[in-house]
Write a protein that holds these residues in place. Structure first.
Motif, mmCIF file in Angstrom:
data_model
loop_
_atom_site.group_PDB
_atom_site.id
_atom_site.type_symbol
_atom_site.label_atom_id
_atom_site.label_comp_id
_atom_site.label_asym_id
_atom_site.label_seq_id
_atom_site.Cartn_x
_atom_site.Cartn_y
_atom_site.Cartn_z
ATOM 1 N N PHE A 1 23.634 9.358 2.326
ATOM 2 C CA PHE A 1 22.830 8.034 2.244
ATOM 3 C C PHE A 1 23.890 7.094 1.343
ATOM 4 O O PHE A 1 24.734 7.419 0.947
ATOM 5 C CB PHE A 1 21.509 8.110 1.782
ATOM 6 C CG PHE A 1 21.175 8.139 0.259
ATOM 7 C CD1 PHE A 1 21.397 7.228 -0.509
ATOM 8 C CD2 PHE A 1 21.112 9.445 -0.235
ATOM 9 C CE1 PHE A 1 21.050 7.492 -1.834
ATOM 10 C CE2 PHE A 1 20.826 9.877 -1.495
ATOM 11 C CZ PHE A 1 20.882 8.786 -2.432
ATOM 12 N N HIS A 2 23.664 5.875 1.821
ATOM 13 C CA HIS A 2 24.503 4.697 1.146
ATOM 14 C C HIS A 2 23.851 3.354 1.290
ATOM 15 O O HIS A 2 22.741 3.348 1.928
ATOM 16 C CB HIS A 2 25.692 4.575 2.008
ATOM 17 C CG HIS A 2 25.713 4.140 3.379
ATOM 18 N ND1 HIS A 2 25.560 5.209 4.314
ATOM 19 C CD2 HIS A 2 25.500 3.062 4.028
ATOM 20 C CE1 HIS A 2 25.552 4.460 5.588
ATOM 21 N NE2 HIS A 2 25.489 3.239 5.272
ATOM 22 N N VAL A 3 24.294 2.452 0.413
ATOM 23 C CA VAL A 3 23.598 1.269 -0.023
ATOM 24 C C VAL A 3 24.199 0.119 0.562
ATOM 25 O O VAL A 3 25.413 -0.115 0.401
ATOM 26 C CB VAL A 3 23.171 1.092 -1.455
ATOM 27 C CG1 VAL A 3 22.367 0.099 -1.830
ATOM 28 C CG2 VAL A 3 22.613 2.541 -1.783
ATOM 29 N N HIS A 4 23.471 -0.873 1.215
ATOM 30 C CA HIS A 4 23.940 -2.336 1.765
ATOM 31 C C HIS A 4 23.274 -3.247 0.942
ATOM 32 O O HIS A 4 22.063 -3.186 0.668
ATOM 33 C CB HIS A 4 23.662 -2.438 3.140
ATOM 34 C CG HIS A 4 24.367 -1.408 3.930
ATOM 35 N ND1 HIS A 4 25.394 -1.867 4.644
ATOM 36 C CD2 HIS A 4 24.164 -0.474 4.509
ATOM 37 C CE1 HIS A 4 25.877 -0.804 5.190
ATOM 38 N NE2 HIS A 4 25.138 0.059 5.426
ATOM 39 N N GLN A 5 24.200 -4.281 0.506
ATOM 40 C CA GLN A 5 23.531 -5.161 -0.293
ATOM 41 C C GLN A 5 23.897 -6.672 0.136
ATOM 42 O O GLN A 5 25.115 -6.935 0.084
ATOM 43 C CB GLN A 5 24.117 -5.165 -1.598
ATOM 44 C CG GLN A 5 23.250 -6.189 -2.557
ATOM 45 C CD GLN A 5 23.992 -7.473 -2.592
ATOM 46 O OE1 GLN A 5 25.022 -7.742 -2.320
ATOM 47 N NE2 GLN A 5 23.009 -8.462 -2.712
ATOM 48 N N SER B 1 20.361 -6.571 2.856
ATOM 49 C CA SER B 1 20.113 -5.622 3.946
ATOM 50 C C SER B 1 20.835 -6.035 5.088
ATOM 51 O O SER B 1 21.145 -7.274 5.429
ATOM 52 C CB SER B 1 18.390 -5.753 4.153
ATOM 53 O OG SER B 1 18.004 -6.933 4.769
ATOM 54 N N GLU B 2 20.998 -5.327 6.100
ATOM 55 C CA GLU B 2 21.744 -5.443 7.180
ATOM 56 C C GLU B 2 20.661 -5.731 8.347
ATOM 57 O O GLU B 2 20.823 -6.897 9.064
ATOM 58 C CB GLU B 2 22.543 -4.289 7.903
ATOM 59 C CG GLU B 2 23.576 -3.742 6.918
ATOM 60 C CD GLU B 2 24.725 -3.287 7.700
ATOM 61 O OE1 GLU B 2 24.603 -2.184 8.105
ATOM 62 O OE2 GLU B 2 25.688 -3.780 7.803
ATOM 63 N N HIS B 3 19.556 -5.030 8.378
ATOM 64 C CA HIS B 3 18.279 -5.466 9.479
ATOM 65 C C HIS B 3 17.643 -6.245 8.650
ATOM 66 O O HIS B 3 17.629 -6.344 7.373
ATOM 67 C CB HIS B 3 17.616 -4.170 9.713
ATOM 68 C CG HIS B 3 18.370 -3.291 10.686
ATOM 69 N ND1 HIS B 3 19.144 -2.223 10.154
ATOM 70 C CD2 HIS B 3 18.368 -3.205 11.991
ATOM 71 C CE1 HIS B 3 19.867 -1.507 11.299
ATOM 72 N NE2 HIS B 3 19.284 -2.233 12.290
ATOM 73 N N ILE C 1 19.031 0.810 2.438
ATOM 74 C CA ILE C 1 19.371 2.113 2.278
ATOM 75 C C ILE C 1 19.428 2.916 3.512
ATOM 76 O O ILE C 1 18.641 2.815 4.257
ATOM 77 C CB ILE C 1 18.680 3.090 1.101
ATOM 78 C CG1 ILE C 1 18.546 2.026 -0.229
ATOM 79 C CG2 ILE C 1 19.360 4.377 1.031
ATOM 80 C CD1 ILE C 1 17.525 2.940 -1.115
ATOM 81 N N HIS C 2 20.733 3.482 3.758
ATOM 82 C CA HIS C 2 20.845 3.924 5.319
ATOM 83 C C HIS C 2 20.807 5.451 5.127
ATOM 84 O O HIS C 2 21.988 6.257 4.400
ATOM 85 C CB HIS C 2 22.032 3.612 5.910
ATOM 86 C CG HIS C 2 21.783 2.353 6.576
ATOM 87 N ND1 HIS C 2 22.686 1.236 6.707
ATOM 88 C CD2 HIS C 2 20.701 1.617 6.865
ATOM 89 C CE1 HIS C 2 22.468 0.314 7.538
ATOM 90 N NE2 HIS C 2 21.213 0.223 7.395
ATOM 91 N N PHE C 3 19.958 6.289 5.690
ATOM 92 C CA PHE C 3 20.079 7.772 5.395
ATOM 93 C C PHE C 3 20.662 8.336 6.790
ATOM 94 O O PHE C 3 19.920 8.460 7.735
ATOM 95 C CB PHE C 3 18.870 8.385 5.265
ATOM 96 C CG PHE C 3 18.158 7.747 3.803
ATOM 97 C CD1 PHE C 3 18.227 8.517 2.761
ATOM 98 C CD2 PHE C 3 17.437 6.713 3.921
ATOM 99 C CE1 PHE C 3 17.742 7.895 1.382
ATOM 100 C CE2 PHE C 3 16.816 6.180 2.773
ATOM 101 C CZ PHE C 3 16.950 6.760 1.381
ATOM 102 N N LEU D 1 26.545 2.341 14.929
ATOM 103 C CA LEU D 1 27.243 2.246 13.489
ATOM 104 C C LEU D 1 27.287 0.880 13.273
ATOM 105 O O LEU D 1 27.437 0.024 14.015
ATOM 106 C CB LEU D 1 28.533 2.940 13.429
ATOM 107 C CG LEU D 1 28.530 4.335 13.770
ATOM 108 C CD1 LEU D 1 29.976 5.037 13.818
ATOM 109 C CD2 LEU D 1 27.686 5.484 13.201
ATOM 110 N N THR D 2 26.952 0.267 11.774
ATOM 111 C CA THR D 2 27.354 -1.022 11.269
ATOM 112 C C THR D 2 28.657 -1.260 10.939
ATOM 113 O O THR D 2 28.981 -2.193 10.471
ATOM 114 C CB THR D 2 26.204 -1.288 10.688
ATOM 115 O OG1 THR D 2 26.163 -0.630 9.386
ATOM 116 C CG2 THR D 2 24.804 -1.276 11.355
ATOM 117 N N THR D 3 29.649 -0.088 10.983
ATOM 118 C CA THR D 3 30.717 -0.176 10.527
ATOM 119 C C THR D 3 31.851 0.031 11.588
ATOM 120 O O THR D 3 31.478 1.032 12.568
ATOM 121 C CB THR D 3 30.949 0.536 9.268
ATOM 122 O OG1 THR D 3 30.703 2.213 9.620
ATOM 123 C CG2 THR D 3 30.239 0.099 8.217
HETATM 124 ZN ZN LIG Z 1 25.006 1.848 6.529
#
Ligand SMILES: [Zn+2]
Length: 255
Positions: free
Chosen positions: A120-124, A126-128, A139-141, A203-205
């Motif tokens: 899992f990883h953290v976006h800051q 939020s993406e959604h 947080i994306h799991f 994927l958002t990357t």
């Molecule tokens: Zn992500």
């Protein structure tokens, strides 16, 4: 002439290093994931598809993520069955996000299919978005099925009480990047409510592959202002811009 070439070479090298600036002290991170991309400037989201032919989907894709979770259709989606175990996990900086590598044994069942938790990883922030609202953290799991299909569970965090797991993650990555293995009680990263949104996305990357079954929990958890600021210092704005829904359905589990 020769001096010019040398200077150009030096600039190229330092530019590369700057682009990977959030990597750990060993200069680890984006490693093995192709050319460098970022969240702004000439290597930012608008240009991802031009950085490498393998990233073409970032521009041409029709089922991309993230999206605004708005206008969802209520549906019987079954239970989002999350069986996460306490992890003794490696915490590290990918160069694009703070990430925790899962130890085996944490699983997800969704739509009759089984997936295993990878990381899992953290976006800051939020993406959604949720009905147009952007949360300070998401947080994306990331889970994977035996056939390679990905299921990513998203959890928003809003300002409030400090989260003990996020605290361990932050302390670990600040104290011993790439080496820390804190024990994490994963249940603390889940809200009480299990209502969720479901859609087919990407994927958002880079390479923005359209291989992700998204499940985003409607109820946020909380993180303290100090924790949110800490993630903002580590990776400010590691958030891909919103993508169009196009001809997709966004479903919401019936309460
Ligand atoms: Zn992500």
């Amino acid at each position: 002439m020769r001096l010019h070439i040398m200077l150009a070479g030096l600039l190229a090298v330092s530019g590369h290093a700057a682009a990977q600036g959030h990597a750990g002290p060993q200069g680890s991170a984006p490693a093995a994931h192709g050319p460098t991309w970022s969240y702004d400037g000439p290597s930012g989201p608008d240009y991802w598809s031009r950085i490498d032919a393998a990233y073409a989907t970032c521009s041409t894709g029709q089922q991309e993520s993230p999206i605004d979770l708005a206008g969802a259709i209520s549906a019987d989606l079954g239970v989002l069955d999350l069986q996460w175990r306490t992890l003794s996990a490696r915490v590290f900086d990918t160069g694009h996000a703070i990430q925790v590598e899962a130890t085996p044994g944490s699983n997800l069942t969704m739509g009759g299919r089984g997936y295993a938790l990878l990381q899992f990883h953290v976006h800051q922030p939020s993406e959604h978005l949720l009905n147009g609202h952007r949360y300070p953290l998401e947080i994306h799991f990331v889970h994977t099925a035996p056939d390679g299909t990905l299921a990513v569970v998203g959890v928003f965090a809003e300002p409030g009480a400090a989260n003990p797991v996020l605290q361990s993650v932050l302390e670990s990555v600040q104290a011993a990047p790439d080496a820390a293995r804190p024990t994490l009680d994963m249940t603390a990263l889940l809200p009480q409510g299990r209502e969720f949104f479901r859609y087919e996305g990407s994927l958002t990357t880079p390479p923005c592959s359209e291989t992700v079954d998204w499940a985003i929990l409607a109820e946020p958890i909380t993180a303290s202002d100090t924790q949110i600021e800490a993630f903002a210092r580590l990776h400010p704005g590691n958030t891909r811009p919103l993508q169009p829904l196009n001809r997709r359905f966004l479903l919401r589990s019936a309460p």
